[in-house]
Design an enzyme around this catalytic site. Structure first.
Site, PDB file in Angstrom:
ATOM      1  N   GLU A 168       0.828  -1.047  -0.007  1.00 17.22           N
ATOM      2  CA  GLU A 168      -0.074   0.246  -0.135  1.00 17.22           C
ATOM      3  C   GLU A 168       0.710   1.213   0.236  1.00 17.22           C
ATOM      4  OE1 GLU A 168      -3.485   1.847   2.993  1.00 17.22           O
ATOM      5  OE2 GLU A 168      -2.074   0.392   3.820  1.00 17.22           O
TER       6      GLU A 168
ATOM      7  N   LYS B  66      -9.331   2.226  -1.969  1.00 16.80           N
ATOM      8  CA  LYS B  66      -9.783   1.656  -0.700  1.00 16.80           C
ATOM      9  C   LYS B  66     -11.093   1.940  -0.056  1.00 16.80           C
ATOM     10  CE  LYS B  66      -7.131   0.996   3.685  1.00 16.80           C
ATOM     11  NZ  LYS B  66      -5.833   0.966   4.514  1.00 16.80           N
TER      12      LYS B  66
ATOM     13  N   CYS C 276      -5.015  -3.257   2.500  1.00 19.08           N
ATOM     14  CA  CYS C 276      -4.916  -3.176   4.025  1.00 19.08           C
ATOM     15  C   CYS C 276      -5.989  -3.365   4.939  1.00 19.08           C
ATOM     16  CB  CYS C 276      -4.120  -1.911   4.284  1.00 19.08           C
ATOM     17  SG  CYS C 276      -2.745  -1.897   5.976  1.00 19.08           S
TER      18      CYS C 276
ATOM     19  N   VAL D  33       0.099  -2.151  10.589  1.00 15.35           N
ATOM     20  CA  VAL D  33       0.671  -1.660  11.926  1.00 15.35           C
ATOM     21  C   VAL D  33       0.226  -2.377  12.943  1.00 15.35           C
ATOM     22  CG1 VAL D  33       1.047   0.655  11.063  1.00 15.35           C
ATOM     23  CG2 VAL D  33      -1.045   0.236  12.156  1.00 15.35           C
TER      24      VAL D  33
END
Length: 259
Positions: free
Chosen positions: A38, A105, A138, A165
């Site tokens: 990404e 997205k 993601c 993350v």
């Protein structure tokens, strides 16, 4: 089919450097499919809309860049897309023949909501060389409806660019692939930006939830496996059970109508 990921460390706000790195990684090996992370062209932790705007590209600009470089297969790249006066967190799949397919997205994560507009194209599925490919980015992973929609549309392989993350996605993709009986490439990034650390461990997951390949947590690397995408067409989970034919949508909650 030889499919893989390019796990990389983009330089924040350095568009030219990131594009040069991508162009070098595209020719490291011969492959059928290669997925980049990404926002691979820009980095991720922005401070302002102006920063995003300065490293954004139109889809035509990125496609022109890629098709002018040598590559052996389908390439998927996450980028900050400029479209009119809007910015989207997008990925584009570009075939060796020069055709391309765009995904914006849908499920924006945290501060992405400050910079990007939510995706407005739906979940992209396209045909190439006799197979169907689905695209997501993601944080889409946390919503089961995302991969289920791609699977119902017939996707054999999910092309999943990511900047992860949270520590959950790689393991969650085991369930996502198992419950939909599809392959997936999750191409993650590494490194740290402005105090945000990324988890690496890019992954290729099989139709039975097998981790076919997982990268390190902190190194740039390219990884490939050979797979038979036809396996994704067999949706049997037991002799009398088919995970698509056994669905009972008439009994599922329609959240579009509220609870």
């Amino acid at each position: 089919m030889k499919i893989g990921f390019a796990q990389m460390y983009p330089k924040l706000l350095d568009l030219s450097s990131n594009l040069e790195k991508i162009s070098k990684l595209m020719v490291k090996e011969k492959y059928d499919v290669l997925v980049f992370p990404e926002l691979a062209t820009s980095g991720y932790v922005f401070d302002s809309v102006e920063e995003v705007w300065n490293v954004s590209l139109t889809v035509d600009e990125l496609v022109d860049f890629v098709i002018s470089r040598p590559r052996s297969g389908l390439v998927v790249i996450g980028f900050a897309e400029r479209y009119g006066d809007k910015l989207f967190n997008s990925s584009v799949a570009i075939t060796p023949e020069g055709d391309y397919y765009l995904y914006r997205k849908i499920h924006l994560f945290d501060k992405e909501k400050l910079w990007f507009s939510p995706g407005n194209l739906g979940f992209t599925v396209f045909d190439w060389r006799g197979y169907k490919f689905g695209m997501m980015i993601c944080f889409d992973w946390i919503f089961p409806e995302a991969m289920r929609t791609l699977a119902v549309k017939g996707a054999d392989l999910i092309l999943h660019s990511a900047n992860l993350v949270l520590p959950y996605c790689q393991n969650a993709m085991v369930t996502r692939c198992l419950e939909n009986h599809v392959f997936a490439i999750t191409a993650n990034r590494i490194g740290e930006e402005r105090g945000v650390k990324f988890t690496g461990m890019s992954q290729i997951t099989g139709v039975k939830g097998e981790i076919l390949l997982r990268a390190s947590a902190d190194k740039e690397e390219i990884g490939f496996v050979e797979v038979d995408l036809h396996q994704a067409r067999d949706k049997r989970i037991a002799s009398l059970n088919n995970i698509m034919l056994d669905r009972r949508p008439e009994w599922y909650l329609d959240l579009t109508r509220g609870v």
